[in-house]
Design a protein around this motif. Structure first.
Motif, PDB file in Angstrom:
ATOM      1  N   ASN A  62       0.822  -1.215   0.000  1.00  0.00           N
ATOM      2  CA  ASN A  62       0.000   0.000   0.000  1.00  0.00           C
ATOM      3  C   ASN A  62       0.848   1.255   0.000  1.00  0.00           C
ATOM      4  O   ASN A  62       0.337   2.357   0.003  1.00  0.00           O
ATOM      5  CB  ASN A  62      -0.962   0.013   1.200  1.00  0.00           C
ATOM      6  N   ARG A  63       2.170   1.103   0.014  1.00  0.00           N
ATOM      7  CA  ARG A  63       3.011   2.299   0.004  1.00  0.00           C
ATOM      8  C   ARG A  63       4.382   2.071  -0.615  1.00  0.00           C
ATOM      9  O   ARG A  63       5.000   2.996  -1.106  1.00  0.00           O
ATOM     10  CB  ARG A  63       3.173   2.841   1.427  1.00  0.00           C
TER      11      ARG A  63
ATOM     12  N   LYS B  19      -3.365  -6.202   2.525  1.00  0.00           N
ATOM     13  CA  LYS B  19      -2.588  -5.219   1.771  1.00  0.00           C
ATOM     14  C   LYS B  19      -2.778  -3.824   2.359  1.00  0.00           C
ATOM     15  O   LYS B  19      -1.844  -3.040   2.437  1.00  0.00           O
ATOM     16  CB  LYS B  19      -3.005  -5.249   0.303  1.00  0.00           C
ATOM     17  N   TYR B  20      -4.018  -3.531   2.757  1.00  0.00           N
ATOM     18  CA  TYR B  20      -4.305  -2.187   3.254  1.00  0.00           C
ATOM     19  C   TYR B  20      -4.262  -2.090   4.779  1.00  0.00           C
ATOM     20  O   TYR B  20      -4.650  -1.076   5.347  1.00  0.00           O
ATOM     21  CB  TYR B  20      -5.681  -1.729   2.745  1.00  0.00           C
ATOM     22  N   GLN B  23      -3.037   1.102   6.637  1.00  0.00           N
ATOM     23  CA  GLN B  23      -3.819   2.338   6.534  1.00  0.00           C
ATOM     24  C   GLN B  23      -5.204   2.191   7.153  1.00  0.00           C
ATOM     25  O   GLN B  23      -5.769   3.170   7.637  1.00  0.00           O
ATOM     26  CB  GLN B  23      -3.916   2.783   5.072  1.00  0.00           C
ATOM     27  N   GLN B  32     -11.851   3.620   3.952  1.00  0.00           N
ATOM     28  CA  GLN B  32     -11.396   2.864   2.793  1.00  0.00           C
ATOM     29  C   GLN B  32     -12.511   2.778   1.746  1.00  0.00           C
ATOM     30  O   GLN B  32     -12.261   2.928   0.552  1.00  0.00           O
ATOM     31  CB  GLN B  32     -10.941   1.468   3.223  1.00  0.00           C
ATOM     32  N   PRO B  61      -2.938   3.571  -1.920  1.00  0.00           N
ATOM     33  CA  PRO B  61      -3.934   3.158  -0.918  1.00  0.00           C
ATOM     34  C   PRO B  61      -5.258   2.714  -1.524  1.00  0.00           C
ATOM     35  O   PRO B  61      -6.155   2.350  -0.764  1.00  0.00           O
ATOM     36  CB  PRO B  61      -4.107   4.407  -0.054  1.00  0.00           C
ATOM     37  N   GLY B  62      -5.422   2.758  -2.846  1.00  0.00           N
ATOM     38  CA  GLY B  62      -6.583   2.120  -3.448  1.00  0.00           C
ATOM     39  C   GLY B  62      -7.766   3.019  -3.772  1.00  0.00           C
ATOM     40  O   GLY B  62      -8.911   2.614  -3.600  1.00  0.00           O
ATOM     41  N   ASN B 106      -1.158  -0.613  -8.700  1.00  0.00           N
ATOM     42  CA  ASN B 106      -2.232  -1.228  -7.929  1.00  0.00           C
ATOM     43  C   ASN B 106      -3.327  -1.749  -8.849  1.00  0.00           C
ATOM     44  O   ASN B 106      -4.101  -0.967  -9.398  1.00  0.00           O
ATOM     45  CB  ASN B 106      -2.809  -0.194  -6.947  1.00  0.00           C
TER      46      ASN B 106
END
Lengths: 645, 563
Positions: A62-63, B19-20, B23, B32, B61-62, B106
């Protein structure tokens, strides 16, 4: 028009050339590291070495934008080079998949760099690189982020504070008895579950050693705990039994607690625990799936019964893995079997001690020392790092005070008003330094003591410390007997002590009359060296300044405790004490009470942060308010932010 | 199919959650979801690096969708500064190329590109409708910026306007005229309200019960009275001798602390009592008048809160109901959380229950009002009870930001400073403020607009005679400064005027020297700063900058200005 047109115009040719010709070391290719590598290569840096021991994990993506799904489990350093290099063929990138603490990266190696960037995720490595940079006298740009918050600090020996000049938060360590007998917070239960129960059942048992080292606990209590550990070992021998889960449950949540409750002295000033009945698990029928669906629910707090179901469910999974041949199972926040076990056990224990339980999601964060991390903060911090790096190259490090970023709406960035000068009591940067060449097979401590310290440098009463503590002491006040204690060590070679332990050797002057400051010897090994041991050159060791009023009453009681350390080594614990290593090292000093005892030094604005009016350091103003108050000992806002793995 | 393949066991969180994970710990699933629903439009121009770097920090971050509008073609020199281009990109459409490489970051994100001059794009009706947030990178002509700004105001769409030139960054954030936030993520302690000044009956009855004949209690009992009950007990005692009034001033609170201290037992083995220490420690923190903060008052007093319509956003309906609650009870709904304290577990659980039950009752009362409002407004879709609960828990921290249009300079009419003029003049003489950089960027836009009007659009320094440009830019900037002083009806003394002139001249010189070029590192930093605020605006969590941010990379200095 070439690739470099833009930046040559902005920097001017001399600085542009300096940037191109500099050799940069980037330690860490994680969140900040990826950003930094991109920024460095696109800012005209011509030669970058990146070191990282880590491999790529899904939760990095994510980064850490140099990595993709297909790179998972591969070396961060190597993939970072591959991804960044592809875009910039003109830059020479060297990637090392290695531990920055390896012996090959000695002081001389560090000296080969113009500037070093730390983009690390743990305190230990940060302190190590800081120390190497101080020893090698190479400027360091230190940085870290957690969530929306981040900081950047330029460090140069003799000009700025070093990383160790202020106390840093270290992983919280708890006394054994708090964990084993008298938990009062959920974190105590979590540490119990992952560091004691899981380890005893499926890992390498450490309980006896921990108890043997405990010097603080009540003797009866220790005896009881030893008994408990012994009883648990009997249960452990039934790891192949279908009844194992129930046996463990009865042992730790029922019988151990009953015995603990009956030690009346312990509960005079706290509420006694409530043991769970051993038939607790028979109150309801287990769900048909054995709890599989339940353990997926990570957002809500499980009831005690649900925790029981998850406990039984996870212990069976671990048991199966054990029977399938996995001999040692350790906690890993990403290993869902161990995580479920820890969540369930910690919550059951919390229930027993009347402590509020938590959801799996939250416990994962607490147990795994997970630190929130996002791309935006890393981008901001990495950008600031390069700006600080440019100041370093221009020789403007005295104009580079610490910069912070946070989530606040009325300021996006804030900087301290002036550069903080070195802390003269710092045991890392405020010492005298020499380089010591040795041939590890023949150089002994005895040669160091007699030839170098006594004969060459004129020491009489002193102590010698290596990475693990005091290895020699000579104090005429205590007579010959005192020396004998250390006699054996004198015959040991550097190799026998372990070269990593002997990388830095500190000499502490014990003479009563005008003692000199600590001397730090940075050890460089030479193969086929014709001498055993030799100083590179002698420098003068100044007298120790008259100590300021020292802080008394500091205790290092936590040194035998249990640390909530995570597999990834991240540190976000809260404590104000020094880390274990330095506590041991400074023990002698504490006894001496000579004011250099490594106690937290509260510095005031008057003492150390005087703005002499000549310093054109930036002042950040937000909506008209000057942030002229330097941030001191402020664990919330400043002293360290770290950790993006 | 679904029947024959049961879900895999014990995979833990889904791959996406994993994955997230890092955050989600900041903005949770709700944030999100908002991010994944968003479609961000980047209107790119100039060297185009800061915009792409901003998108990078949103793609990772999607964010759901992004679209790049850019009419440029990739040139050789772009490669040295833009990470998301490769050798093969040279000669291709920059919109498509940068979109392609960003998209690679992504696979969950959908990227789109449009290669078209912005003037043509914007001329089509409804062209901006699909986008939930718009980022405009300078230079653009004032007319285009005004149109986008007006669209933002009309459709409640946040608009960002970004400059990145040389060592300088500027961005203005145009939030909707009423941008509301429920979850500002205060410190956990800030969410505790013990309501000691207005205890409800049941709490008071229990406080009396639990402190009844305290002096006869055993040491264990005495040392385990939850401190909330201690505080209430001593408050009652205090009020008996103070005309029924609680301690209000600092001095009174100090005396009150002494009163509590007098009750500590020291004859016990510990020689003191932790629960009393906690009570004393909580006096200054927890004994506070139930007054509304100015930010909450602003919400309650705003017309949107008063004049509800069928289409009012949920926020205003709930705010109205909470405001009614406050009018009736002179307090906000109880959040319900209590801090840790010394107590026997069962007692703590009991106290927790008291607060939870009361909070539940009060949230239900608010929910009841909300339902009544919905009925009278004939709204078809009821607001979720959970949303009302969350609002009640954080009622003391709700926030309203009045977004303002981006200041657009018109080549003929200059800048209309309006009510911002006085504050801007005050900042002029403040050397740590970056207001002059803001003025320089306005001038930069005016310079560009003039050249564009002549059909030769270019930025200062991007031409044959840099010195001429610098002189022109500095002159224009000074005119804007003088005009600002006129609008504010102020004058500067000679010394200040000279200083402003010199500093403005230096900034204009530096700006011209850069010739519109971007430095990658500064663009990356800017991309981080802008994306940070974009995320706050999209998730409606945390408090975004209001409304202009400036960064000077020469001095590592930043300012946030309300303009």
């Amino acid at each position: 028009m070439g690739r470099r047109t833009y930046y040559q115009r902005a920097f001017g040719l001399p600085l542009a050339e300096q940037i191109r010709d500099s050799r940069v070391l980037l330690v860490g290719a994680g969140g900040i590291g990826c950003e930094l590598l991109k920024n460095l290569t696109l800012s005209g840096f011509g030669d970058v070495t990146v070191v990282d021991l880590d491999t790529i994990d899904l939760s990095n993506l994510n980064r850490q934008f140099l990595f993709r799904r297909e790179h998972i489990k591969k070396s961060k350093a190597l993939i970072a080079k591959e991804s960044a290099g592809k875009f910039n063929p003109e830059v020479k990138i060297t990637a090392l998949h290695d531990d920055i603490k390896s012996l090959q990266f000695d002081v001389n190696w560090f000296r080969g760099f113009t500037v070093i960037f730390n983009a690390l995720d743990n305190l230990d490595a940060r302190r190590h690189v800081n120390r190497m940079c101080i020893a090698a006298n190479v400027p360091l740009v230190e940085s870290g982020t957690t969530g929306f918050e981040g900081n950047v600090q330029a460090i140069k020996r003799g000009i700025t504070e070093c990383y160790d000049c202020t106390q840093k938060e270290t992983p919280k360590t708890f006394p054994v008895c708090t964990i084993r007998s008298t938990p009062s917070q959920l974190i105590h239960c979590i540490v119990w579950a992952k560091s004691y129960l899981l380890t005893e059942l499926f890992g390498v048992s450490e309980a006896m050693e921990a108890l043997a080292a405990d010097t603080e606990g009540d003797a009866d209590e220790i005896k009881n705990l030893k008994g408990e550990a012994e009883l648990l070992r009997q249960v452990v021998s039934h790891r192949d039994s279908d009844n194992f889960s129930k046996e463990v449950f009865t042992r730790v949540f029922s019988e151990d607690i009953k015995r603990l409750r009956d030690m009346k002295d312990m509960w005079k000033s706290r509420a006694p625990p409530t043991p769970l009945p051993s038939e607790f698990g028979e109150q309801e029928k287990l769900p048909e799936d054995g709890g599989d669906a339940l353990t997926q629910q990570d957002q809500r707090i499980w009831s005690p019964w649900e925790s029981y179901v998850a406990f039984d469910n996870s212990i069976r999974r671990l048991q199966k893995r054990f029977l399938d041949g996995e001999t040692v199972i350790e906690f890993d926040k990403d290993d869902v079997d161990t995580l479920d076990f820890v969540v369930a056990s910690a919550n059951l224990r919390a229930h027993v001690f009347g402590i509020k339980p938590q959801s799996k999601f939250t416990i994962k964060q607490m147990a795994g020392n997970i630190i929130p991390a996002i791309a935006t903060t890393n981008a901001i911090v990495a950008g600031l790092c390069v700006l600080e790096g440019l100041k370093v190259l221009r020789g403007d490090i005295h104009k580079a005070p610490m910069v912070f970023t946070n989530r606040s709406a009325d300021k996006s960035l804030s900087a301290e008003r002036v550069v903080r000068p070195p802390n003269r009591d710092c045991h890392v940067c405020s010492v005298a330094r020499m380089l010591l060449f040795i041939y590890p097979k023949t150089a002994t401590l005895g040669l160091l003591v007699k030839d170098v310290l006594i004969r060459e440098l004129g020491y009489s009463d002193f102590s010698v410390m290596n990475g693990s503590g005091i290895i020699y002491e000579r104090d005429s006040n205590f007579g010959e007997e005192d020396d004998e204690e250390w006699e054996d060590n004198l015959n040991k070679t550097f190799g026998q002590f372990g070269l990593k332990e002997m990388r830095f050797i500190t000499i502490h002057d014990l003479s009563e009359d005008e003692p000199r400051v600590d001397l730090e010897l940075a050890v460089v090994t030479r193969e086929n060296f014709s001498f055993s041991i030799e100083l590179q050159e002698q420098v003068e060791i100044p007298k120790r300044p008259v100590p300021p009023v020292s802080a008394h009453g500091m205790t290092n009681g936590a040194t035998n405790g249990i640390t909530n350390d995570a597999a990834n080594g991240a540190t976000n614990g809260i404590t104000n004490g020094p880390s274990n290593g330095s506590a041991n090292k400074r023990k002698r000093d504490l006894d001496d009470d000579d004011g250099e005892n490594g106690a937290p030094v509260k510095r005031t604005k008057d003492m150390d942060l005087v703005d002499d009016g000549q310093n054109q350091a930036p002042v950040i103003r937000t909506k008209g308010i000057v942030l002229d108050e330097p941030i001191l000992d402020d664990t919330h806002n400043g002293a360290i932010f770290i950790d993006d793995d | 199919m679904s029947q024959s393949t049961p879900p895999p066991l014990h995979q833990g969180p889904t791959a996406k959650e994993k994955k997230y994970d890092r955050q989600l710990r900041l903005w949770a699933a709700s944030g999100q979801a908002a991010l994944e629903d968003a479609h961000v439009l980047l209107i790119n121009s100039g060297p185009g690096v800061v915009g792409v770097e901003t998108l990078k920090n949103l793609v990772l971050p999607g964010v759901g969708h992004f679209t790049i509008l850019d009419s440029a073609v990739v040139r050789e020199e772009d490669l040295g500064v833009n990470f998301f281009l490769q050798e093969e990109s040279v000669g291709a459409e920059r919109a498509a190329e940068t979109c392609k490489y960003l998209q690679e970051l992504n696979p969950d994100v959908e990227g789109h590109s449009i290669s078209e001059p912005v003037e043509e794009f914007i001329a089509r009706p409804d062209t901006l409708t699909p986008y939930s947030l718009i980022i405009v990178v300078a230079p653009v002509v004032p007319d285009v910026l005004s149109k986008i700004s007006a669209h933002g105001t009309a459709t409640q769409t946040p608009v960002f306007y970004v400059h990145n030139v040389g060592f300088y960054i500027h961005f203005s954030l145009q939030l909707p005229p009423a941008f509301t936030i429920v979850d500002i993520h205060p410190e956990p302690e800030a969410l505790v309200d013990l309501r000691l000044y207005k205890p409800w009956k049941e709490l008071l009855v229990n406080a009396k019960k639990w402190t009844w004949r305290m002096e006869n209690m055993s040491d264990h009992q005495h040392g385990h009275i939850p401190y909330v009950f201690l505080l209430l007990h001593y408050l009652m005692e205090w009020e008996r001798t103070h005309d029924g009034k609680p301690p209000r001033t600092y001095k009174e609170k100090t005396e009150f602390r002494e009163l509590i201290r007098s009750g500590i037992r020291t004859s016990n083995p510990e020689g003191g009592e932790e629960n009393f220490d906690e009570a004393i420690g909580a006096v200054l923190k927890s004994l506070n008048e139930p007054t509304l903060s100015s930010t909450v008052k602003e919400v309650f007093n705003s017309p949107e809160c008063e004049d509800l319509t069928e289409d009012s956003p949920n926020f205003w309906l709930i705010a109205h109901a909470v405001s009614q609650f406050h009018t009736k009870h002179q307090t906000l709904p109880l959040p319900g959380a209590i801090p840790d304290m010394k107590a026997v577990s069962a007692d703590y659980a009991f106290l927790q229950g008291l607060y939870k039950t009361k909070a539940r009752e009060e949230a239900d009362e608010v929910l009841h009002s909300v339902r009544a409002l919905e009925k009278s407004l004939e709204r078809p879709n009821p607001i979720l009870a959970a949303e009302v609960d969350a609002f009640c828990k954080q009622a003391a921290h709700i926030r309203l930001i009045r977004g303002r249009p981006i200041p657009v300079i018109s080549p003929n009419e200059g800048v209309a400073w309006g009510e911002r003029a006085k504050a801007a003049v005050n900042a002029l003489t403040d050397e740590s403020s970056l207001i002059l950089l803001h003025i320089a960027f306005l001038t930069f836009d005016a310079f560009y607009a003039q050249r564009a009007a002549e059909g030769k659009a270019r930025v200062p320094g991007d031409g044959a005679d840099v010195e001429d440009d610098e002189r022109l830019l500095t002159g224009l900037a000074q005119d804007i400064g003088t005009n600002l002083l006129t609008q504010a009806e102020r004058e500067l003394d000679e010394e200040d005027a000279d200083s402003v002139k010199t500093r403005l001249g230096n900034i204009c010189a530096e700006l011209t020297r850069a010739g519109g070029a971007e430095l990658h590192n500064i663009a990356a930093l800017g991309g981080g700063l802008v994306a940070q605020e974009v995320i706050k605006a999209i998730t409606r969590q945390y408090v975004p900058i209001d409304n202009t941010c400036l960064f000077d990379g020469v001095r590592s200095l930043s300012s946030v200005l309300l303009l």
